[in-house]
Scaffold this motif. Structure first.
Motif, mmCIF file in Angstrom:
data_model
loop_
_atom_site.group_PDB
_atom_site.id
_atom_site.type_symbol
_atom_site.label_atom_id
_atom_site.label_comp_id
_atom_site.label_asym_id
_atom_site.label_seq_id
_atom_site.Cartn_x
_atom_site.Cartn_y
_atom_site.Cartn_z
ATOM 1 N N GLY A 1 2.366 8.525 7.672
ATOM 2 C CA GLY A 1 1.872 7.170 7.435
ATOM 3 C C GLY A 1 3.006 6.192 7.196
ATOM 4 N N MET A 2 4.024 6.664 6.466
ATOM 5 C CA MET A 2 5.170 5.795 6.205
ATOM 6 C C MET A 2 5.903 5.465 7.494
ATOM 7 S SD MET A 2 6.722 7.314 2.659
ATOM 8 C CE MET A 2 8.229 6.361 2.620
ATOM 9 N N LYS B 1 2.290 2.383 7.887
ATOM 10 C CA LYS B 1 0.998 2.186 7.253
ATOM 11 C C LYS B 1 1.203 2.086 5.733
ATOM 12 C CE LYS B 1 -3.526 4.450 6.914
ATOM 13 N NZ LYS B 1 -4.137 5.764 7.068
ATOM 14 N N TYR B 2 2.121 2.929 5.225
ATOM 15 C CA TYR B 2 2.436 2.913 3.800
ATOM 16 C C TYR B 2 3.863 2.441 3.577
ATOM 17 C CZ TYR B 2 -1.624 5.984 3.833
ATOM 18 O OH TYR B 2 -2.844 6.506 4.034
ATOM 19 N N THR C 1 0.851 -1.189 0.000
ATOM 20 C CA THR C 1 0.000 0.000 0.000
ATOM 21 C C THR C 1 0.890 1.244 0.000
ATOM 22 O OG1 THR C 1 -1.539 -1.237 1.352
ATOM 23 C CG2 THR C 1 -1.916 1.132 1.159
ATOM 24 N N TYR C 2 0.662 2.068 -1.004
ATOM 25 C CA TYR C 2 1.412 3.317 -1.075
ATOM 26 C C TYR C 2 0.448 4.490 -0.873
ATOM 27 C CZ TYR C 2 4.916 0.373 -3.347
ATOM 28 O OH TYR C 2 5.810 -0.598 -3.624
ATOM 29 N N GLU D 1 -3.312 4.731 -2.045
ATOM 30 C CA GLU D 1 -4.354 5.334 -1.208
ATOM 31 C C GLU D 1 -4.181 6.844 -1.197
ATOM 32 O OE1 GLU D 1 -5.215 2.842 2.386
ATOM 33 O OE2 GLU D 1 -5.213 4.806 3.344
ATOM 34 N N PRO D 2 -5.190 7.590 -1.694
ATOM 35 C CA PRO D 2 -5.033 9.059 -1.748
ATOM 36 C C PRO D 2 -4.941 9.653 -0.344
ATOM 37 C CG PRO D 2 -6.929 8.298 -3.028
ATOM 38 C CD PRO D 2 -6.487 7.162 -2.207
ATOM 39 N N VAL D 3 -3.999 10.533 -0.129
ATOM 40 C CA VAL D 3 -3.904 11.263 1.147
ATOM 41 C C VAL D 3 -3.818 12.750 0.845
ATOM 42 C CG1 VAL D 3 -2.864 9.376 2.440
ATOM 43 C CG2 VAL D 3 -1.395 10.988 1.203
#
Lengths: 440, 311
Positions: free
Chosen positions: A85-86, A90-91, A52-53, A74-76
């Motif tokens: 997130g990284m 999470k990403y 997931t990026y 996943e749009p952020v």
């Protein structure tokens, strides 16, 4: 007296075939080969681990572009959120598309990664999906073309196949190139592995001092031939077992993995489509891949290829094997062999290097000469054969190979018979020359 | 005379070096023939020629009257000085292999090997690797392999080197036993004591040339200096008179009064036993009288030195 060559051959064969190393090689070889064939397919089927990026799209154009991507985007909101997130794992990474660049047909993007670099295929996928999207956006902005028509135009592609003008057979150049390399390396590897075994066998007999007992019963030439032929049989046995085991394993893996993995394997091997097949004949995917494999096998002339392989394999081995024995006879221990190894090593390595050139130009002068001269011909000619070689060249090459191994065997035997009884005398090229000229 | 092996004018050269220079030898059937000579004299070259490991440049070799041919290797057993075995092979397999190379069938070789191994008490080694055995054990196996095909001609090159005294004795007994069974044995060695003990005939090779050959007894007699060891009952006066007749080389007084042990030699040139004995009898009562023959060791050294001086 011929009997004694046979007795020696039997010993050389049985002691080596009974060794653990032979067993391990025999089992490992096909497993590795089959693993190499199936692993990519199986991995592909498993789908790998999709990541997931985070996607920070400041242009607002690419949200739908990555829907078809293997990884999840996943749009952020912004890069700060993506980076956070990284950090939280999470990403696995983040793609930042800055707003600048909208006014031209160039769009820069930044892929942020943490610890592990993104793979080549990930980046390529992003580029290709984004390029398609960009073209679509530009087309819509700059023209009034129908999007369906555009994507038809955008997906236009060209593929070239080569076909024999007489038989209409298709040529599978990529597969032939792979075969050329595999066969070349097989011959190279076997010559070295079995040649070195002969050499260390000779050194062992010399340093053990059993040699004098041996040659009071066997002529040195018979002993040499027994060794060379015995090991040739070991090599052929190994090849045969590899062939059988690979076949069995391939079938087993195919059955266990189900038709799905078979197809995947075949698709991984050949991604190109069948020629001359009209859409009028509806076929299942399995049927078409089976047909394709059949046509590949036909195009390779597997039987002829196998026959030539055996001929060049044996010829190449025989050419070098007795030279290895002569080196063993000229030295007292393994460490002294280096100075004599280069006349063997250089032509073999040169042969492997030439294969790359041969694949680009199978009938060029370099390919021609190196496939005629016996010292490189087993490797180079085998690389040329899948692409087709005129008969006279094959005859000349094989004829010279036979003459070559008779010549090297004769030369090696003369060195061998003197060398095995020489102790305390360090062999040099000058010394070897004297040994060759000794009579009787 | 029935010769098992005859070599006529054998010449072998390696480049400029002559290893054998017109050597002729005749080995009678059923004898133990000592091939003697200093290191580098050409013994091993000669043995290799008999074994057809190398061919002579000139001259010819005959076995049982036939010119040496490939068939003869089955009738020759050779235990080289430099001897070894394949370290990673099992004892039984190894012995079978070498026996098959000498023309025995697998079945026959197995039978004979078990016989020999039982005799030497080594049958339990059959499945052990050669590398697990001591040097002495390996030599027993080498010996068995050498004689297994019952060759008419056996060649032992320094057979006792590396053997402990017990195994050396065992080996010697076996060699004598093989002779009794009719084998002809060529025995190359530096060990002169063993030559006197077991050889019937010898040839001495020095610097590529044969410088002496013949029966051991004849050679020792020929080299005899006519020295006798004597025990004589006498008295000092008569002893003094004796000294004017013969050379007294040594005189050892004895615990027994009036008994003299002497080493004597006729002073006037050569003399056989009888004149010496007659002379001695005139000066006392002879209790013991024997000829002191030179040892093979003395003869070896003397002959080789003489050959050196002639050059």
């Amino acid at each position: 007296m011929k009997n004694n060559t046979w007795v020696v051959l039997q010993r050389e064969y049985t002691t080596r075939v009974k060794k653990k190393g032979f067993f391990i090689m025999t089992i490992l070889g096909p497993i590795l080969l089959v693993a190499l064939m199936f692993a990519p397919a199986l991995l592909m089927q498993m789908g790998g681990s999709s990541k997931t990026y985070a996607l920070v799209d400041e242009t607002g154009l690419y949200a739908t572009a990555f829907e078809k991507a293997e990884n999840l985007f996943e749009p952020v909101k912004d890069t700060a959120e993506a980076k956070a997130g990284m950090r939280d794992e999470k990403y696995a990474g983040a793609l930042w598309i800055p707003a600048s660049g909208l006014d031209s047909n160039r769009q820069g993007m930044v892929f942020f990664y943490r610890e592990t670099d993104p793979s080549m295929s990930t980046l390529e996928e992003i580029e290709s999906l984004a390029e398609n999207k960009l073209r679509m956006v530009l087309m819509q902005q700059e023209s009034d073309l129908d999007p369906a028509l555009f994507s038809y135009i955008n997906e236009a592609s060209v593929s070239v196949i080569s076909q024999d003008v007489e038989t209409g057979e298709r040529s599978y150049t990529e597969i032939k190139s792979i075969i050329a390399y595999v066969v070349g390396f097989l011959i190279y590897g076997f010559v070295f592995i079995f040649g070195s075994q002969i050499m260390s066998g000779v050194i062992e007999e010399k340093s053990n001092r059993i040699i004098e007992v041996m040659i009071s019963s066997v002529k040195p030439f018979q002993l040499l031939m027994g060794k060379v032929l015995g090991l040739a049989l070991v090599g052929l046995t190994q090849l045969l077992l590899w062939g059988v085991l690979t076949l069995v394993l391939t079938m087993a893996v195919g059955l266990i993995g189900g038709s799905g993995s078979m197809e995947a394997a075949q698709m991984a091997a050949t991604s190109s489509a069948m020629p001359g097949m009209g859409a009028s004949v509806p076929m299942t995917e399995v049927q078409s891949t089976m047909l394709e494999i059949q046509s590949i096998i036909e195009s390779l002339h597997l039987k002829t290829l196998l026959l030539y392989f055996l001929a060049y394999f044996l010829g190449g081995y025989l050419l070098y094997a007795s030279l290895f024995a002569a080196i063993g006879a000229a030295v007292e221990d393994q460490e002294d062999t280096n100075q004599f190894m280069w006349p063997i090593t250089i032509p073999l390595i040169f042969g492997i290097l030439v294969v790359a050139t041969v694949l680009k130009d199978p009938n060029g002068p370099l390919a021609f000469w190196t496939s005629i001269i016996p010292f490189t011909s087993p490797i180079v000619m085998m690389a040329r054969i899948p692409f087709g070689v005129p008969a006279w060249e094959l005859v000349l090459s094989l004829g010279l190979l036979v003459l070559g191994f008779i010549g090297t065997t004769w030369l090696a035997a003369r060195i061998y018979r003197v060398g095995i009884l020489m102790y305390g005398k360090k062999g040099s090229y000058k010394e070897l020359w004297r040994w060759i000229r000794y009579k009787g | 005379m029935d010769y098992l092996l005859e070599a006529k004018e054998v010449v072998k050269r390696y480049g400029n070096y002559t290893a054998l220079d017109h050597v002729s030898l005749a080995v009678p059937k059923g004898c133990i023939f000592g091939l003697l000579g200093p290191n580098g004299a050409g013994k091993t070259t000669f043995i290799r020629i008999i074994n057809q490991i190398t061919a002579p440049d000139e001259g010819s070799v005959f076995i049982k009257g036939e010119r040496l041919s490939r068939e003869h290797i089955y009738d020759v057993g050779y235990l080289p000085e430099e001897r070894g075995l394949y370290r990673n092979m099992k004892v039984g397999e190894q012995a079978l292999y070498l026996a098959q190379l000498k023309g025995l069938s697998r079945a026959e070789a197995t039978k004979r090997l078990h016989g020999w191994f039982a005799k030497f008490g080594i049958d339990s080694w059959w499945n052990r690797k050669v590398s697990e055995l001591s040097k002495g054990m390996q030599q027993k196996i080498q010996f068995v392999v050498t004689v297994l095909h019952k060759p008419g001609l056996l060649i032992f090159d320094e057979p006792f080197s590396g053997f402990d005294p017990i195994n050396a004795q065992l080996l010697k007994d076996e060699i004598l036993e093989l002779k009794k069974q009719g084998a002809t044995i060529i025995f190359s060695t530096h060990n002169m004591a063993s030559v006197e003990e077991i050889c019937d005939e010898i040839a001495l090779i020095n610097k590529s040339k044969k410088i002496l050959d013949g029966k051991v007894e004849d050679i020792r007699r020929n080299f005899s200096d006519n020295i006798y060891e004597v025990a004589l009952y006498s008295d000092p006066e008569r002893m003094a008179a004796l000294a004017s007749q013969v050379d007294i080389l040594e005189e050892n007084p004895c615990d027994v009064p009036g008994l003299f042990t002497l080493k004597v030699k006729m002073n006037a040139g050569a003399g056989h036993g009888n004149p010496m004995l007659e002379t001695l009898m005139r000066y006392g009562e002879v209790k013991d009288f024997s000829e002191k023959l030179p040892s093979m060791n003395d003869i070896f050294i003397q002959t080789v030195k003489q050959a050196e001086n002639e050059k």
